[in-house]
Design an enzyme around this catalytic site. Structure first.
Site, PDB file in Angstrom:
ATOM      1  N   THR B 100       0.813  -1.261   0.008  1.00  0.00           N
ATOM      2  CA  THR B 100       0.095   0.014   0.180  1.00  0.00           C
ATOM      3  C   THR B 100       0.834   1.274  -0.175  1.00  0.00           C
ATOM      4  OG1 THR B 100      -1.605  -1.421   1.046  1.00  0.00           O
ATOM      5  CG2 THR B 100      -1.855   1.395   1.210  1.00  0.00           C
ATOM      6  N   LYS B 175      -7.248   1.046  -2.809  1.00  0.00           N
ATOM      7  CA  LYS B 175      -6.871   0.809  -1.541  1.00  0.00           C
ATOM      8  C   LYS B 175      -7.250   2.137  -0.225  1.00  0.00           C
ATOM      9  CE  LYS B 175      -5.217  -1.395   2.037  1.00  0.00           C
ATOM     10  NZ  LYS B 175      -4.012  -2.203   1.950  1.00  0.00           N
ATOM     11  N   LYS B 243       0.592   4.908   8.456  1.00  0.00           N
ATOM     12  CA  LYS B 243       1.150   5.275   7.146  1.00  0.00           C
ATOM     13  C   LYS B 243       0.030   5.625   5.959  1.00  0.00           C
ATOM     14  CE  LYS B 243       1.800   2.111   4.203  1.00  0.00           C
ATOM     15  NZ  LYS B 243       2.220   0.748   3.746  1.00  0.00           N
TER      16      LYS B 243
END
Lengths: 290, 290
Positions: B100, B175, B243
């Site tokens: 990701t 995502k 993150k």
């Protein structure tokens, strides 16, 4: 004792009550109905329901009275007024408030009912208009086990997931947990969809990916397709959701619990209400992100 | 062309990569692996993977290179460095970043790859360590349809729900939608559970009611039972989730999109990181509500 000949009174023939009443009728019960706005009750007469002109008259006939009204103030009025249920229902009868309302009010009704030798349960539901129509509601119950067991055959006509959560008020507290989870989930749905649109993705294709993994939720699968069609018709009214969040926030505050996501959700929905959107469905939260 | 004799390189043998590599091996492929911390790669040798000492060496052997590393900075290093993938892989090869990472970085890698006659896809996943181990990941893909079709037999060994979302970067954007939805849902789970406890309900019984209706979500059914057991072991690390949220917030900001629930979630998780909890699972958000 409750049996197939027990007459059921049902107060509140709105979008939820309508489906629930029809399932009781299909189950073979005689259902006596009352609604403040009479017009909303009329279509149910064709289905076999018997309309009464007052709560008092309805209570004379029925061994079980179910209520599905709007706000805690309505619940209070319907149960506790001179002309209300508890002053007019026969002893040994059962009363079941299925409105989402205050846990403290549920306890108050339970106590007053007990004094009058009446069995009281709080039994709010989840599952929306579709769940009400299809008889697949989740029913969260607070009160005595004896009353819960006695009413089970009636609950089973309206719901699939019927759980006794504890003493009086526990059904309402459980419903608050439900609404607290939803209050966050629907924000996530709207933010994910608005991000999808803004970033140039096809939101329908995005749903194929995110509808199946860690982001999967009932809110996403039920409401994202409606949002993408611009369908903001109420499955669940914003004004009712805000009422629920207000109760949850008050209860949380009394318990010394901080719920920042619930606070944020309420704040966002308050904006929609200030903008006159209270009669839209909860999925209209998306309007804030457009 | 990709066939059963195609050698697959896999960079990143962490908790996710490990399961994915094992599924590629089970599928009959030769898998060449590389990991910055060599020790983490060793157990995979027993399963049949071939360990390489550098990305450069790995690239010499392989027609497909898959990456599953930590942060966008790692992706950048692994792909774009002098000793990295794009400077060392053969023309007509395929590269697939399943980390990701930033949509803009995915586009940059795609362009650079194209210049070198290399096919590039961004293909982040959802489903966690369990999905990786069981080969049931949701795979969100950005890039060209030809490359997507060519890699499908390989994707199918790792996932069940494999969707081409659009051009380069679209997998990463999708995502982000996934993480945005989760960022809200997990707050709802924690607030609902803390309310349940504070109000004296039995949270396990509450889950029976709210796990099936409008509040149902993957986050609730996966994490609420772990929270109630006090199990904060990482299915998905807080540090990685933060993150992801950081990337999503930066992207949203660049698009002029306000996402208050995502902001709030990031803020709450930042508190956990400040408190040294970054290596716990995302369900440890509950610690803030205790």
């Amino acid at each position: 004792m409750i049996n197939k000949n027990t007459k059921i009174g049902f107060i509140g023939t709105g979008v939820m009550g309508r489906g629930m009443i029809q399932n009781l009728l299909k189950g073979g019960y005689s259902v006596y109905i009352y609604n403040r706005t009479k017009e909303k009750a009329l279509p149910l007469i064709e289905k076999g329901a018997i309309l009464k002109n007052s709560i008092k008259e309805l209570c004379k006939e029925c061994g079980v009275v179910i209520t599905m009204v709007g706000y805690p103030s309505d619940v209070e009025e319907v149960y506790l007024n001179e002309e209300g249920i508890l002053n007019n229902i026969k002893p040994k009868s059962y009363v079941v408030d299925m409105t989402t309302s205050k846990p403290s009010l549920a306890k108050k009704i339970y106590s007053k009912a007990k004094e009058n030798d009446i069995f009281s349960l709080d039994a709010p539901v989840s599952g929306g208009d579709i769940g009400a129509a299809e008889g697949t509601l989740s029913i969260m119950v607070g009160g005595d086990k004896e009353a819960f067991d006695a009413l089970m055959p009636i609950f089973e006509l309206m719901g699939k997931n019927i759980v006794l959560q504890g003493t009086a008020g526990s059904g309402q507290h459980t419903k608050m947990c439900n609404q607290i989870a939803i209050a966050s989930n629907i924000m996530g749905v709207c933010e994910a969809l608005s991000y999808a649109k803004k970033s140039g993705l096809d939101p329908k294709t995005v749903l194929k990916s995110i509808g199946a993994g860690g982001a999967a939720s009932w809110q996403l699968s039920a409401y994202a397709p409606r949002i993408l069609k611009g369908d903001y018709a109420p499955g669940f009214y914003i004004k009712h959701f805000v009422k629920d969040m207000k109760i949850a926030l008050e209860e949380a505050s009394e318990m010394g619990l901080t719920t920042p996501a619930l606070e944020l959700s309420k704040k966002l929905y308050d904006k929609l209400i200030a903008d006159g959107q209270e009669d839209l469905g909860t999925q209209a939260l998306y309007n804030l992100y457009k």
